[in-house]
Design an enzyme around this catalytic site. Sequence first.
Site, PDB file in Angstrom:
ATOM      1  N   ASP A 167       8.883   9.702   8.220  1.00  0.00           N
ATOM      2  CA  ASP A 167       8.926  10.591   6.954  1.00  0.00           C
ATOM      3  C   ASP A 167       7.829  11.414   7.132  1.00  0.00           C
ATOM      4  O   ASP A 167       7.687  12.132   6.031  1.00  0.00           O
ATOM      5  CB  ASP A 167       8.322   9.619   5.625  1.00  0.00           C
ATOM      6  CG  ASP A 167       7.095   8.970   5.676  1.00  0.00           C
ATOM      7  OD1 ASP A 167       6.334   8.792   6.905  1.00  0.00           O
ATOM      8  OD2 ASP A 167       6.315   8.741   4.949  1.00  0.00           O
ATOM      9  N   ASP A 227       6.446  11.078  12.477  1.00  0.00           N
ATOM     10  CA  ASP A 227       6.935   9.625  12.384  1.00  0.00           C
ATOM     11  C   ASP A 227       8.165   9.898  11.412  1.00  0.00           C
ATOM     12  O   ASP A 227       8.751  10.827  11.026  1.00  0.00           O
ATOM     13  CB  ASP A 227       6.020   8.744  11.953  1.00  0.00           C
ATOM     14  CG  ASP A 227       5.615   8.830  10.424  1.00  0.00           C
ATOM     15  OD1 ASP A 227       5.586   9.932  10.043  1.00  0.00           O
ATOM     16  OD2 ASP A 227       5.340   7.996   9.723  1.00  0.00           O
ATOM     17  N   ARG A 254      -3.950  -6.867  12.521  1.00  0.00           N
ATOM     18  CA  ARG A 254      -4.474  -5.702  13.197  1.00  0.00           C
ATOM     19  C   ARG A 254      -5.781  -6.075  13.426  1.00  0.00           C
ATOM     20  O   ARG A 254      -6.665  -6.306  12.544  1.00  0.00           O
ATOM     21  CB  ARG A 254      -4.246  -4.381  12.309  1.00  0.00           C
ATOM     22  CG  ARG A 254      -2.680  -4.079  12.374  1.00  0.00           C
ATOM     23  CD  ARG A 254      -2.540  -2.775  11.616  1.00  0.00           C
ATOM     24  NE  ARG A 254      -1.435  -2.432  11.893  1.00  0.00           N
ATOM     25  CZ  ARG A 254      -0.405  -1.523  11.270  1.00  0.00           C
ATOM     26  NH1 ARG A 254      -1.014  -0.988  10.008  1.00  0.00           N
ATOM     27  NH2 ARG A 254       0.718  -1.234  11.562  1.00  0.00           N
ATOM     28  N   THR A 274       0.971  -1.175   0.014  1.00  0.00           N
ATOM     29  CA  THR A 274      -0.165  -0.143  -0.048  1.00  0.00           C
ATOM     30  C   THR A 274       0.846   1.313  -0.013  1.00  0.00           C
ATOM     31  O   THR A 274       0.237   2.422  -0.485  1.00  0.00           O
ATOM     32  CB  THR A 274      -1.034  -0.068   1.133  1.00  0.00           C
ATOM     33  OG1 THR A 274      -0.185  -0.163   2.280  1.00  0.00           O
ATOM     34  CG2 THR A 274      -1.932  -1.071   1.105  1.00  0.00           C
ATOM     35  N   ARG A 316       8.926  -2.200   0.594  1.00  0.00           N
ATOM     36  CA  ARG A 316       9.429  -1.897   1.670  1.00  0.00           C
ATOM     37  C   ARG A 316      10.263  -3.585   2.244  1.00  0.00           C
ATOM     38  O   ARG A 316       9.539  -4.436   2.007  1.00  0.00           O
ATOM     39  CB  ARG A 316       8.523  -1.677   3.043  1.00  0.00           C
ATOM     40  CG  ARG A 316       7.896  -0.242   2.926  1.00  0.00           C
ATOM     41  CD  ARG A 316       7.139   0.048   4.034  1.00  0.00           C
ATOM     42  NE  ARG A 316       6.757   1.433   3.811  1.00  0.00           N
ATOM     43  CZ  ARG A 316       5.609   1.856   4.689  1.00  0.00           C
ATOM     44  NH1 ARG A 316       5.451   1.241   5.641  1.00  0.00           N
ATOM     45  NH2 ARG A 316       5.051   3.175   4.352  1.00  0.00           N
ATOM     46  N   GLU A 345      -6.927   5.705  11.188  1.00  0.00           N
ATOM     47  CA  GLU A 345      -6.792   5.525  12.625  1.00  0.00           C
ATOM     48  C   GLU A 345      -5.083   5.159  12.862  1.00  0.00           C
ATOM     49  O   GLU A 345      -4.772   5.373  14.067  1.00  0.00           O
ATOM     50  CB  GLU A 345      -7.193   4.306  13.391  1.00  0.00           C
ATOM     51  CG  GLU A 345      -7.147   3.018  12.397  1.00  0.00           C
ATOM     52  CD  GLU A 345      -5.964   2.237  12.476  1.00  0.00           C
ATOM     53  OE1 GLU A 345      -5.374   2.117  13.404  1.00  0.00           O
ATOM     54  OE2 GLU A 345      -5.271   1.808  11.460  1.00  0.00           O
ATOM     55  N   ASP A 382       4.453  11.912   7.933  1.00  0.00           N
ATOM     56  CA  ASP A 382       3.093  11.825   7.505  1.00  0.00           C
ATOM     57  C   ASP A 382       2.110  11.412   8.811  1.00  0.00           C
ATOM     58  O   ASP A 382       0.987  11.629   8.353  1.00  0.00           O
ATOM     59  CB  ASP A 382       2.922  11.016   6.156  1.00  0.00           C
ATOM     60  CG  ASP A 382       2.956   9.611   6.591  1.00  0.00           C
ATOM     61  OD1 ASP A 382       3.679   9.201   7.304  1.00  0.00           O
ATOM     62  OD2 ASP A 382       2.927   9.029   5.330  1.00  0.00           O
ATOM     63  N   ARG A 383       2.765  10.943   9.791  1.00  0.00           N
ATOM     64  CA  ARG A 383       1.792  10.697  10.893  1.00  0.00           C
ATOM     65  C   ARG A 383       1.750  11.751  11.912  1.00  0.00           C
ATOM     66  O   ARG A 383       3.064  12.318  12.075  1.00  0.00           O
ATOM     67  CB  ARG A 383       1.904   9.170  11.383  1.00  0.00           C
ATOM     68  CG  ARG A 383       1.904   8.135   9.917  1.00  0.00           C
ATOM     69  CD  ARG A 383       1.986   6.461  10.684  1.00  0.00           C
ATOM     70  NE  ARG A 383       2.003   6.048   9.677  1.00  0.00           N
ATOM     71  CZ  ARG A 383       1.636   4.794   9.510  1.00  0.00           C
ATOM     72  NH1 ARG A 383       0.897   4.175  10.673  1.00  0.00           N
ATOM     73  NH2 ARG A 383       1.515   3.973   8.395  1.00  0.00           N
ATOM     74  N   SER A 439       8.570   4.801   6.273  1.00  0.00           N
ATOM     75  CA  SER A 439       7.489   5.420   6.826  1.00  0.00           C
ATOM     76  C   SER A 439       8.034   5.443   8.452  1.00  0.00           C
ATOM     77  O   SER A 439       9.194   5.793   8.819  1.00  0.00           O
ATOM     78  CB  SER A 439       6.199   4.845   6.804  1.00  0.00           C
ATOM     79  OG  SER A 439       5.257   5.633   7.451  1.00  0.00           O
ATOM     80  N   HIS A 440       6.961   4.812   9.406  1.00  0.00           N
ATOM     81  CA  HIS A 440       7.382   4.525  10.769  1.00  0.00           C
ATOM     82  C   HIS A 440       8.099   3.574  11.147  1.00  0.00           C
ATOM     83  O   HIS A 440       8.471   3.242  12.427  1.00  0.00           O
ATOM     84  CB  HIS A 440       5.871   4.575  11.276  1.00  0.00           C
ATOM     85  CG  HIS A 440       5.004   3.354  10.874  1.00  0.00           C
ATOM     86  ND1 HIS A 440       4.653   3.555   9.685  1.00  0.00           N
ATOM     87  CD2 HIS A 440       4.650   2.219  11.265  1.00  0.00           C
ATOM     88  CE1 HIS A 440       3.874   2.271   9.521  1.00  0.00           C
ATOM     89  NE2 HIS A 440       3.805   1.560  10.343  1.00  0.00           N
ATOM     90  N   LYS A 460      -1.063  12.041   3.676  1.00  0.00           N
ATOM     91  CA  LYS A 460      -1.183  12.501   5.037  1.00  0.00           C
ATOM     92  C   LYS A 460       0.064  13.412   5.454  1.00  0.00           C
ATOM     93  O   LYS A 460       0.987  13.359   4.935  1.00  0.00           O
ATOM     94  CB  LYS A 460      -1.334  11.202   6.064  1.00  0.00           C
ATOM     95  CG  LYS A 460      -0.471  10.147   5.668  1.00  0.00           C
ATOM     96  CD  LYS A 460      -1.100   8.893   6.637  1.00  0.00           C
ATOM     97  CE  LYS A 460       0.179   7.711   6.551  1.00  0.00           C
ATOM     98  NZ  LYS A 460      -0.096   6.944   5.167  1.00  0.00           N
TER      99      LYS A 460
END
Length: 537
Positions: free
Chosen positions: A275, A273, A492, A17, A21, A360, A277-278, A112-113, A372
Amino acid sequence: MIRDYPTTPFTDQKPGTSGLRKKVKVFQQPNYAENFVQSVFDVIDGKQGATLVIGGDGRFLNREVIQVAIRIAAAAGFARAIVGRGGILSTPAASNLIRIRGALGGLVLSASHNPGGPDEDFGIKYNIANGGPAPEKVTEALHARTLTIDRWRAVEADDIDLDALGEVKVGEMIVEIVDPVADYAALMEKLFDFPAIRAANLTMAFDAMSAVTGPYAHDILENRLGFAPGTVRNGTPLPDFGGHHPDPNLVHAHELYETMMAPDAPDFGAASDGDGDRNLIIGRHRFVTPSDSLAMLAANAHLAPGYKDGLKGIARSMPTSAAADRVAAKLGIPAYETPTGWKFFGNLLDAGMATICGEESAGTGSDHVREKDGLWAVLLWLNILAATGKSVDTIAREHWAAYGRNYYARHDYEGVESDRADTLMAELRRKLATLPGERFGDLEVETADDFAYHDPTDGSVSRNQGVRVLFVGGSRVVFRLSGTGTSGATLRVYLERFEADAIDGDTTDMLADIVAAADAIAGIVRHTGRTEPDVVT
């Protein structure tokens, strides 16, 4: 001079998505990064004479892959590559640059995170001309190309100085090294009332988590908004994020949480985070879940200059709580429920059907870019605090009093063996037709389905997006496998309980019966061997 390098395909380069990675050592294999970058350029049209944006979150291997991508882009016919100084560009800043410079697209080098370092994670994703992640038709073509590629092409050239602003030529392509912060900060000044925020004399703690938002936060929060020096913690991007996990949640940003729960806590706390975006939002003695933050930002967005004319719609990912839906209903605007993945929001934003979107997983944003945006959410919160003179706790409590409260948590079971995770989901899907009417303690299943999304902008259908089990009275549990990890699978489990009046309950207590029902329905312990989740957010 352009040189062809013979290669053979790798079979594990299917983008998830958020791009491809893998562990750093996977990307360090000869031809691995080169194959993927070349495959991106092989499947996109319009390269000749076009502009490409390149940047990343500063993690280990970032600089090396940028040098490779520049040489391959020059061979592919691009006329200009815009690169953030030092190889740095937050994901929302990259989206903004693509949009304002009319680029064909951009390579965002990030996981990302996820943790960074020689033994940790790396990633590459391609964003299209609207600034958002490539749609499925592009990523599917990209994957197909990675399975047939037999050569990659690059201009023969030395590495360039990524730290020197200005222009250099690589082959026939101009490489422009730009300040990664300037254009993004200028956009934020247009959207938010910086003088009002300065005048409010708020105190703040911001944890950049040794990741990409450090330079942005130093410039915007401390320099432009006048917050005290030291407001930004861990503000220097490091290749291994200081050995920490750059995920802005209560586990990995625990020091910030302790600061905000202390008797002398500042007015506002936030983190972003890897990159950028969070986001994590914590007021003095009040943590705000990402689902609630989306709803509260949407309800109060009109207080910021960029949103004074109101919202066109609100969109949320399916696992995100329904709190934002109630705001949309009160405002008389549409509410959209999409699969996880920002590209689905991008379609709605491009069509002018939504203004604010959120997930979320700590991602919120608006139509100012097509990603985001962590600092955007922080600045909108600051604008709301300045405009109302209220605390985060007061805003949250008044919101719940008006709309009711969605008690919410996400349980992550990380690194589950893929076969076990797939078996759990397959077994769960087989039970869907017989679940309605079954009781689990005091909970009765009202409906159960495998979420499918019919995109109102292009008519496309995305199936198998997660299993939903809805209980009578508005509670629910959602199960899905995440596509953001690099090994095994992450299960999740999303737990939600709506209460119209009981707004002062303890979240753990309020969700206990739903946790028990989730295991009874899906057999989490039986399939995974785990009696507790690895992370609760």
